[in-house]
Write a protein that holds these residues in place. Structure first.
Motif, short mmCIF file in Angstrom:
data_model
loop_
_atom_site.label_atom_id
_atom_site.label_comp_id
_atom_site.label_asym_id
_atom_site.label_seq_id
_atom_site.Cartn_x
_atom_site.Cartn_y
_atom_site.Cartn_z
N TYR A 1 -27.17 -1.83 24.58
CA TYR A 1 -26.90 -2.52 25.98
C TYR A 1 -25.84 -3.38 25.75
O TYR A 1 -25.09 -3.47 24.73
N ALA A 2 -25.51 -4.49 26.73
CA ALA A 2 -24.75 -5.47 26.58
C ALA A 2 -25.31 -6.86 26.98
O ALA A 2 -26.06 -6.97 28.06
N MET A 3 -24.61 -8.16 26.73
CA MET A 3 -24.76 -9.43 27.10
C MET A 3 -23.32 -9.90 27.45
O MET A 3 -22.42 -9.38 26.99
N LEU B 1 -23.96 -6.09 16.44
CA LEU B 1 -23.17 -6.73 17.77
C LEU B 1 -21.73 -6.72 17.45
O LEU B 1 -21.00 -6.67 16.57
N GLU B 2 -21.03 -6.46 18.81
CA GLU B 2 -19.58 -6.22 18.63
C GLU B 2 -19.08 -6.70 19.96
O GLU B 2 -19.53 -6.61 20.96
N VAL C 1 -18.30 -10.73 26.71
CA VAL C 1 -18.89 -9.69 26.60
C VAL C 1 -19.36 -9.10 25.05
O VAL C 1 -18.44 -9.01 24.57
N ILE C 2 -20.57 -9.00 24.97
CA ILE C 2 -21.05 -8.43 23.43
C ILE C 2 -21.88 -7.35 23.68
O ILE C 2 -23.04 -7.25 24.36
N GLU C 3 -21.51 -6.27 23.15
CA GLU C 3 -22.38 -4.91 22.72
C GLU C 3 -23.61 -5.28 21.75
O GLU C 3 -23.22 -5.87 20.78
N ILE C 4 -24.62 -4.66 22.28
CA ILE C 4 -25.71 -4.75 21.41
C ILE C 4 -26.15 -3.31 21.02
O ILE C 4 -26.70 -2.68 21.87
N TYR D 1 -16.04 -15.21 19.61
CA TYR D 1 -17.40 -14.71 19.06
C TYR D 1 -17.10 -13.48 17.97
O TYR D 1 -17.97 -13.06 17.64
N ASP D 2 -15.96 -13.71 17.38
CA ASP D 2 -15.70 -12.83 16.04
C ASP D 2 -16.75 -12.72 15.00
O ASP D 2 -16.75 -11.71 14.54
#
Length: 156
Positions: free
Chosen positions: A75-77, A122-123, A84-87, A129-130
């Motif tokens: 999912y993503a935040m 996380l990516e 946008v950060i993928e989880i 947010y690197d």
């Protein structure tokens, strides 16, 4: 003789308060009972990440014959400042049969009565947010009727 390596530490990053749609049963698969639980939103709060969970993604679960739930989520935040950060979160949930039955009935069960642990990746492409791209995360969770809470910790 070498000096002992330091034990890794954990630092709290955020709590994911995940909102879920009802379970969609798939039936028996090769490895166990399969089901999909859509992720429809939620919030992210914590010392290092804050924002909202987007209305996309799902938990593709397999319940093994020994009643261990294999959790496999994507999912993503979106952070408060628009990143946008993928989880991708993978883990296990298991416990005594009577506790698991209460969970599946939607009852609130104290988190210390069952095991729910995850490893998260996380990516993001956002340079602010690197650090999430090169950090390992561990999670501890709890299940509610139509939600999950996962506390994520960075492995230091």
């Amino acid at each position: 003789m070498s000096a002992a390596l330091p034990a890794p530490g954990l630092s709290h990053v955020c709590d994911l308060h995940v909102e879920l749609d009802p379970i969609r049963e798939m039936g028996q698969g090769r490895a166990g009972h399969r089901r999909i639980i859509p992720i429809i939103g939620g919030t992210v709060t914590g010392p290092r990440l804050n924002g909202r969970l987007l209305n996309l993604g799902a938990d593709w679960q397999t319940i093994w014959p020994n009643d261990v739930a294999e959790l496999d989520t994507r999912y993503a935040m979106e952070t408060e400042d628009g990143a946008v950060i993928e989880i991708i979160n993978y883990g296990y949930r298991h416990g005594p049969p009577e506790v698991l039955a209460k969970l599946m009935a939607g009852e609130i069960v104290p988190a210390d009565q069952y095991y729910m642990r995850t490893q998260a990746r996380l990516e993001t492409g956002d340079p602010r947010y690197d650090w999430v791209n090169r950090t390992l995360f561990l999670g501890t969770g709890t299940r509610q009727k139509l939600g999950v809470t996962v506390s994520l910790y960075a492995v230091e």
